[in-house]
Scaffold this active site. Structure first.
Site: not given
Length: 415
Positions: A306, A343
């Site tokens: 992530h 992101h």
């Protein structure tokens, strides 16, 4: 009654990203360590604390849509539909009257049509309610990328939209995997999309101090696992996979990138925005994914982390990996492609699944760029600054979202 679980493979990929608007451009950008982050051009960001983003550049929706169709879609839906059409073309999968009811769509998004919402709010305030567009609601609602993809492609099977913040794209792929695995569909168009580089979005994220303010040095702003990281950098785009039941794929002679074999999801039940201490929920998601796949931790070659470049995520994700993998944690490779794309929120799981599948298909691991001074709490092999050739038998992809959503996917080299 025992359900016979079918094998599920990836036969098509599509990508609209800050590194390029095809899978080939995106993958080449990743393995070359190219940075897609720059000053914002989509709006005047001069009043915002963070003024940089991973914008999609050179995207023309008319490549995939006619003018009227494109005009009636928010940017997030344009990305999702376009990447879906790319993926179908890549898979050489034709949807027709014979198979339409066996092809479904699940496309996740964290926010949906925020750009349209902001624009229509301005019209409402300045010109009155009668001047708002009749298309405002269908353009802004989060499910419309999935709905419009079905309309555009003729897919009449299961259709859904996952809205689990930054885990949405991965949840979409995992849920699609389950549907094909259990025989509810022969093929699924799935992934994530997001277009949240907007004034209001940036105002909110800046207010909660989640974003990097390294505005004078955008190419080095996203630096996961580095001691100098100061927050995430917003990106936009879409990543889409075609998942197909193995026998169906073989019957039509499809090329196979990889097999998807595991899906795990949990909730931290801890905090609105922060990850649970030690990445406890993330560790459980990874463990459940491995259990679902029936593989041992030491079989995993690579983890697409992530890796948000925030002070809280990176050490906790590292701790979670150590919890699950033990001594093997220091032998596998881990990287954050967000160092190059930023992101994408709900779109991140989509493009990162594409990256994981390509790593399996090409035996090459993309790097974590801008990793110069590793945080002492982040002591794994993050493939710093240069991609690496290695055999990738199993690639794991992690996505964690606000609200405590944790999702892990596992892809395997097809045999």
């Amino acid at each position: 009654m025992t359900i016979e679980l079918k094998r599920v493979v990836v036969t098509g990929l599509g990508a609209i990203t800050p590194l390029g608007n095809t899978v080939a451009e995106y993958w080449q950008g990743l393995v070359s360590g190219r940075n897609g982050i720059a000053p914002i051009t989509l709006f005047d960001a001069s009043k915002h604390d963070s003024r940089i983003a991973g914008e999609v550049k050179g995207f023309d929706p008319l490549t995939y849509l006619d003018r009227k169709e494109a005009k009636r879609m928010d940017r997030f839906a344009q990305f999702g539909v376009s990447a879906s059409k790319q993926a179908l073309a890549d898979a050489e999968f034709v949807i027709n009257d014979l198979n339409a009811e066996q092809v479904g769509v699940i496309i996740g998004t964290g926010i949906g049509g925020l750009k349209v919402m902001e624009e229509q709010q301005e019209i409402y305030l300045n010109r009155g309610p009668d001047r708002c567009s009749p298309f405002m609601v269908p353009m802004m609602i989060a499910n419309m990328a999935a709905g419009l993809t079905a309309i555009q492609t003729g897919a009449k099977g299961p259709n859904n939209c996952t809205v689990t913040a930054c885990a949405a794209g991965s949840n979409a792929i995992g849920d699609a995997f389950r549907l094909v695995q259990r025989g509810y569909a022969q093929a699924m168009i799935c992934g994530g999309t997001e277009a949240a580089v907007t004034p209001l979005s940036f105002a909110g994220f800046c207010s909660c101090r989640a974003m990097s303010t390294r505005n004078d040095d955008p190419t080095h702003a996203s630096r996961p696992f580095d001691v100098g990281r100061d927050g995430f950098v917003m990106g936009e785009g879409s990543g889409i996979l075609i998942l197909e039941e193995l026998e169906h794929a073989l019957s039509r002679g499809a090329k196979i990138y990889a097999e998807i074999i595991g899906y795990g999801m949990t909730c931290d039940a801890y905090h609105m925005t922060n990850i649970a201490p030690g990445g406890e929920g993330a560790a459980r998601a990874m463990s459940l994914c491995l259990k679902d796949a029936g593989v041992m931790p030491e079989q995993v070659s690579y983890i697409n982390a992530h890796g948000t470049s925030t002070p809280v995520n990176d050490p906790n994700e590292t701790a979670a990996i150590k919890t699950v993998f033990g001594n093997h944690a220091h032998r596998l490779t881990v990287s954050s492609t967000k160092s190059m794309t930023g992101h994408l929120l709900g779109g991140s799981g989509g493009i990162e699944a594409v990256a994981s599948v390509m790593a399996v298909a090409h035996d090459r691991v993309p790097p974590t760029i801008n990793l110069v001074n590793p945080d002492p709490a982040c002591d794994l092999d993050y493939v710093p600054n240069q991609s690496r050739e290695q055999t990738v038998e199993l690639a794991m992809s992690n996505s964690f979202g606000f609200g405590g959503h944790n999702v892990t996917l596992l892809f395997k080299k097809y045999q």
